[in-house]
Design a protein around this motif. Structure first.
Motif: not given
Lengths: 113, 113
Positions: A20, A22, A34, A36, A77-81, A84-87
């Motif tokens: 995902c 955002v 949002v 993919w 670009v940041r990847l979550d913990c 499964d999701t990038v910001l």
């Protein structure tokens, strides 16, 4: 080019091979949309700094703004913990939403106070 | 109680019956986390104003903060243009991330300028 294996190893893709994404406007912090990404879309986003996604309906890569001109210049670009999701922190040119709204969340308010 | 049928009719759920949910901190605009909701989770979020999700790993409803105390008071809920994602504007108590970080996007920066 393909996605950095060190990054690829940290992704937790869904059953369609996607994470995902955002997109958030730099400065104002507005959440724009949002969408993919597959590995190639993430690689292109990181290397070209143009927001690039995978269209589930068209089953192909999609450079945001390639037809509308409403491109996204990607600053962070940041990847979550759980991977499964990038910001993405972006500068959005023009409207982010295909309806012409600034963001995809402008039109339908379910709750406010 | 169940989700307002007028809202339910506008949702475009994935094959697991879920919509994506982005939680954003009121005031600062920080994107805190991304999770998933079924109809019941969205209904509870709208009616209790506590951020409530559906855990895909545990396959059950999950009131954010019910064990940690890190609850989310929900001020706004917005549905996106294609009905598959909601944006929540929340007051997050304590850390949003299970790692103790303020947000789930603090730890892994893939790109910055």
């Amino acid at each position: 080019m393909s996605l950095d294996p060190k990054i690829a190893a940290r992704l937790k893709r869904n059953s369609d091979g996607l994470v995902c994404a955002v997109a958030q406007q730099r400065g104002t912090g507005e959440v724009l949309m949002v969408a993919w990404m597959n590995d190639e879309a993430l690689d292109l986003t990181l290397t070209t700094r143009k927001g690039t996604y995978f269209s589930r309906s068209r089953q192909k890569l999609w450079v945001k703004g390639e037809t509308s001109g409403h491109i996204q210049h990607v600053h962070e670009v940041r990847l979550d913990c759980d991977g499964d999701t990038v910001l993405l922190i972006v500068e959005q040119q023009g409207a982010a939403c295909h309806t012409g709204d600034k963001t995809c969340f402008d039109a339908d308010v379910l709750l406010t106070d």
